[in-house]
Scaffold this motif. Sequence first.
Motif, mmCIF file in Angstrom:
data_model
loop_
_atom_site.group_PDB
_atom_site.id
_atom_site.type_symbol
_atom_site.label_atom_id
_atom_site.label_comp_id
_atom_site.label_asym_id
_atom_site.label_seq_id
_atom_site.Cartn_x
_atom_site.Cartn_y
_atom_site.Cartn_z
ATOM 1 N N PRO A 129 0.887 -1.261 -0.003
ATOM 2 C CA PRO A 129 -0.190 -0.124 0.183
ATOM 3 C C PRO A 129 0.110 1.720 0.279
ATOM 4 O O PRO A 129 1.553 1.250 1.019
ATOM 5 C CB PRO A 129 -0.695 0.213 1.412
ATOM 6 C CG PRO A 129 0.182 -1.104 2.408
ATOM 7 C CD PRO A 129 0.828 -1.519 1.421
ATOM 8 N N VAL A 130 0.421 2.398 -0.721
ATOM 9 C CA VAL A 130 0.589 3.336 -0.748
ATOM 10 C C VAL A 130 -0.628 4.300 -0.188
ATOM 11 O O VAL A 130 -0.889 4.517 -0.468
ATOM 12 C CB VAL A 130 1.127 3.999 -2.320
ATOM 13 C CG1 VAL A 130 2.065 5.631 -2.305
ATOM 14 C CG2 VAL A 130 2.155 3.131 -2.808
ATOM 15 N N PRO A 131 0.705 4.937 0.423
ATOM 16 C CA PRO A 131 -0.257 6.209 1.584
ATOM 17 C C PRO A 131 -0.338 7.551 0.070
ATOM 18 O O PRO A 131 0.004 7.347 -0.524
ATOM 19 C CB PRO A 131 0.019 6.596 2.871
ATOM 20 C CG PRO A 131 0.651 5.595 2.757
ATOM 21 C CD PRO A 131 1.402 4.779 1.730
ATOM 22 N N LEU A 136 0.242 11.552 -3.946
ATOM 23 C CA LEU A 136 0.189 13.105 -3.986
ATOM 24 C C LEU A 136 0.656 13.785 -4.009
ATOM 25 O O LEU A 136 1.944 14.549 -4.600
ATOM 26 C CB LEU A 136 -1.070 14.056 -3.369
ATOM 27 C CG LEU A 136 -2.389 13.338 -3.819
ATOM 28 C CD1 LEU A 136 -3.272 14.218 -3.877
ATOM 29 C CD2 LEU A 136 -3.184 12.993 -5.813
ATOM 30 N N TRP A 137 2.347 13.954 -2.723
ATOM 31 C CA TRP A 137 3.206 14.892 -2.332
ATOM 32 C C TRP A 137 4.158 14.146 -3.494
ATOM 33 O O TRP A 137 4.927 14.709 -3.952
ATOM 34 C CB TRP A 137 3.647 14.379 -1.659
ATOM 35 C CG TRP A 137 3.460 15.083 -0.607
ATOM 36 C CD1 TRP A 137 2.070 14.903 0.731
ATOM 37 C CD2 TRP A 137 3.003 16.136 -0.509
ATOM 38 N NE1 TRP A 137 1.845 16.027 1.488
ATOM 39 C CE2 TRP A 137 2.144 17.447 1.444
ATOM 40 C CE3 TRP A 137 3.533 17.411 -0.753
ATOM 41 C CZ2 TRP A 137 2.164 18.239 1.077
ATOM 42 C CZ3 TRP A 137 3.338 19.053 -1.253
ATOM 43 C CH2 TRP A 137 2.675 19.304 0.408
ATOM 44 N N SER A 138 4.673 12.208 -3.930
ATOM 45 C CA SER A 138 5.759 12.043 -4.765
ATOM 46 C C SER A 138 4.896 12.743 -6.244
ATOM 47 O O SER A 138 5.931 13.112 -7.384
ATOM 48 C CB SER A 138 5.604 10.785 -5.190
ATOM 49 O OG SER A 138 6.014 10.420 -3.969
ATOM 50 N N LYS A 139 4.398 12.366 -6.641
ATOM 51 C CA LYS A 139 3.566 12.802 -8.257
ATOM 52 C C LYS A 139 3.272 14.297 -8.258
ATOM 53 O O LYS A 139 4.005 14.850 -9.679
ATOM 54 C CB LYS A 139 2.366 12.385 -8.763
ATOM 55 C CG LYS A 139 2.200 11.172 -8.889
ATOM 56 C CD LYS A 139 0.939 10.706 -9.022
ATOM 57 C CE LYS A 139 1.250 9.230 -9.699
ATOM 58 N NZ LYS A 139 1.933 8.826 -10.519
ATOM 59 N N LEU A 140 3.236 15.585 -7.292
ATOM 60 C CA LEU A 140 2.958 17.039 -7.181
ATOM 61 C C LEU A 140 4.435 17.008 -7.452
ATOM 62 O O LEU A 140 5.432 17.928 -8.185
ATOM 63 C CB LEU A 140 2.713 17.364 -5.464
ATOM 64 C CG LEU A 140 2.767 19.105 -5.848
ATOM 65 C CD1 LEU A 140 1.549 19.307 -6.913
ATOM 66 C CD2 LEU A 140 1.728 19.835 -5.013
ATOM 67 N N ILE A 141 5.537 16.406 -5.960
ATOM 68 C CA ILE A 141 6.942 16.792 -6.388
ATOM 69 C C ILE A 141 7.464 16.776 -7.754
ATOM 70 O O ILE A 141 8.442 17.284 -8.278
ATOM 71 C CB ILE A 141 7.439 16.459 -5.448
ATOM 72 C CG1 ILE A 141 7.101 17.251 -3.507
ATOM 73 C CG2 ILE A 141 9.238 16.941 -5.465
ATOM 74 C CD1 ILE A 141 7.751 16.440 -2.839
ATOM 75 N N VAL A 142 7.476 15.475 -8.138
ATOM 76 C CA VAL A 142 7.735 15.020 -9.545
ATOM 77 C C VAL A 142 7.618 16.101 -10.601
ATOM 78 O O VAL A 142 8.571 16.608 -11.408
ATOM 79 C CB VAL A 142 7.614 13.860 -9.658
ATOM 80 C CG1 VAL A 142 8.237 12.882 -11.102
ATOM 81 C CG2 VAL A 142 8.821 13.218 -8.654
ATOM 82 N N GLY A 143 6.243 16.282 -10.708
ATOM 83 C CA GLY A 143 5.884 17.433 -11.909
ATOM 84 C C GLY A 143 5.749 18.314 -11.674
ATOM 85 O O GLY A 143 6.439 18.975 -13.237
ATOM 86 N N LEU A 284 -6.969 21.924 -2.299
ATOM 87 C CA LEU A 284 -8.337 21.734 -2.858
ATOM 88 C C LEU A 284 -8.246 19.779 -3.038
ATOM 89 O O LEU A 284 -8.597 18.993 -3.412
ATOM 90 C CB LEU A 284 -9.108 22.109 -3.879
ATOM 91 C CG LEU A 284 -9.626 23.540 -3.403
ATOM 92 C CD1 LEU A 284 -10.232 24.477 -4.424
ATOM 93 C CD2 LEU A 284 -11.073 22.627 -2.452
ATOM 94 N N ALA A 285 -7.010 19.811 -4.165
ATOM 95 C CA ALA A 285 -6.218 18.208 -4.256
ATOM 96 C C ALA A 285 -6.134 16.714 -3.389
ATOM 97 O O ALA A 285 -6.708 16.346 -3.648
ATOM 98 C CB ALA A 285 -5.267 18.822 -5.479
ATOM 99 N N PHE A 286 -5.704 17.801 -2.466
ATOM 100 C CA PHE A 286 -5.024 16.922 -1.539
ATOM 101 C C PHE A 286 -6.284 16.455 -0.783
ATOM 102 O O PHE A 286 -7.038 15.192 -0.180
ATOM 103 C CB PHE A 286 -4.270 17.784 0.027
ATOM 104 C CG PHE A 286 -2.972 17.247 -1.228
ATOM 105 C CD1 PHE A 286 -2.356 16.085 -0.676
ATOM 106 C CD2 PHE A 286 -1.979 18.244 -2.001
ATOM 107 C CE1 PHE A 286 -0.779 15.664 -1.210
ATOM 108 C CE2 PHE A 286 -0.898 18.017 -2.777
ATOM 109 C CZ PHE A 286 -0.494 16.681 -2.256
#
Length: 296
Positions: A129-131, A136-143, A284-286
Motif C-alpha cells: 500500500p502507498v498512502p 500525491l506528494w510524490s507525484k506533485l513534487i516530480v510534476g 483542494l486536490a489533497f
Amino acid sequence: MSTLTERDKPVETAGTAEPAAGYRAGRTLPLRVELVRQLKRRRTLVMGAILAVLPFVLVIAFAIGGEPDGRGSRVNLMDTATASGANFAAVNLFVSAGFLLVIPVALFCGDTVASEAGWSSLRYLLAAPVPRMRLLWSKLIVGLGLSLAAMVLLPVVALAVGTVAYGWGPLHIPTGGALDPGTAAQRLVVVVAYLFVSQLVTAGLAFWLSTRTDAPLGAVGGAVGLTIVGNVLDAVTALGDWRHFLPAHWQFAWADAVQPTPEWSGMIQGAAVSVTYALVLFALAFRGFVRKDVVS
C-alpha cells in the motif's frame, strides 16, 4: 459493495490495523522511482524535444527573414534578438511565456494522477500500500520538478544556440543601455524563477483536475483552457483593477528584471497572486483525493 477506500483504511488510518512487519509509509513510491517513471514516458521526451528545438527554429527564421525590425517608433525585446546570445535567450522566454511554457506545466502536473486512473493502476498503487498523501506528494513534487526543468531547458539551449549564432556579449535593452554578461545571466535566472512561480496557478489547476478525473486529456486541456480564459479576461480593460487579481495580468512582469535598474513590485504582486491561488488548488486536490472513492 466494498470499495478501495474501505480496503485501504487499515493502512492509512492509525489504530484500525497493525501494519505489516517492515512496512514504512515514508519508503513507498520513492521520488527517484516516480521521476524515472515520468522521464521514460513518451510525452516527457516529446515535450523536451519541442522546447530544445524552438531556439533552432527561431535562428532559422531570423536567417531567412533577416534581422528583426521594429515597427515605427515602437521598440521591444524582439528587436534586439540577434544582438547577443543573452538577448536571444530572453526573446525565447518572451515568445514562450504566454502559452508554450503553459503546456509542459499542465502536462506534467495534470497527466500524473489521471493517467494512473486511466490505466486502472491507481487502485493497485494504493493497495501496495502507498498512502494517498504520499502518492500525491510524490507525484506533485516530480510534476513541479519536471515543469521547472522544462523552463530551464529552453533558455539554456537558447543561450548556447544564440551565443554560437550571434556571439557572447551583453544583454542589450531595447529602451537603451545594456547589462554585462554576468549580470544578464543573473537576471535571466530571476526571470526563469518568476516564470515558474507564475505558472504555479496552472500547475494547481492541472493537479486538482487530475485528482478529479480519470481522463488525462481532460485535466491537461482543462488547465490550459482555464489559463487561456484568464488571458482573455485580462484583455478586457473594462474590468479595470479587477484584472490585478488575475494571474495572467502579471505574466510579463518579469520584463522589469531586465532593466538597468530592476523593478520588483510587479513581480512581487504577481508571485503573491499566483502562490495564493496555487495553495488553494493544491489544498483542494489533497482534500478531495483523500476522501475520494478510488475504483480505477
